[in-house]
Enzyme design. Sequence first.
Site: not given
Length: 246
Positions: A131, A144
Amino acid sequence: MSKLAVVTGASSGIGEATARRLAADGFEVVCAARRAERIEAVAAEIGGRAVVCDVTSADDVARLATEVGDRLDVLVNNAGGALGLAPAAETDVAHWRGMFESNVVGTLQVTQALLPALVASGAGTIVNVGSIAGRVAYEGGSGYVAAKHAVAALTETLRLELVDQPVRVEEIAPGMVRTEEFALTRFGGDQERADNVYAGVAEPLVAQDIADAIGWMVSRPAHVNIDLLVIKPRVQAAPHKVHRDA
């Protein structure tokens, strides 16, 4: 003999789209995910194989390796996800553990289990779905962000350690991708909060965009390694900088 690919988290979103793309490109795809009904439906539609697998479970991963067998051409480590958006000082530690287990430990376990088969193919490819959160921090994303930074570090370390082996190690790092479940899972099923993530964004990426990019990455000649592909919608400059229509 057709080439064989494994896609984890293949029951929805980027994983499902990637399984469909690789099948369209001629791969036999082993679709791995936790939800039996969903994964069996996807596998049936693309002529692949379904394996119910929680990547955080060593027993499930061992069963996946048995199903794959001695030779594997492509592994797409896609299983993972985000939980919560609280500041670090207030975040639920259980969310951190869950994100590390699924995004990081799961990726490691699956890679360890399937690496011998990837080497045996003579030209294996590992694609880790990271990501842009693994490159740039943003407020509320601490767990995250940390997990995806760990995925990036794992990818880079594997590339160093496997440089003498016939296996490419690659990462794709998507920005904003609108899928059915990512934001909904992050917010514990709160549809309104999930919808607000994409509010005013005319054209976020969709799962097929990422699947198409992965299809391109794995189809390069065996001597070409796409170390890192960062892919964002045009209206996103950074995790925290997105143009939204008034």
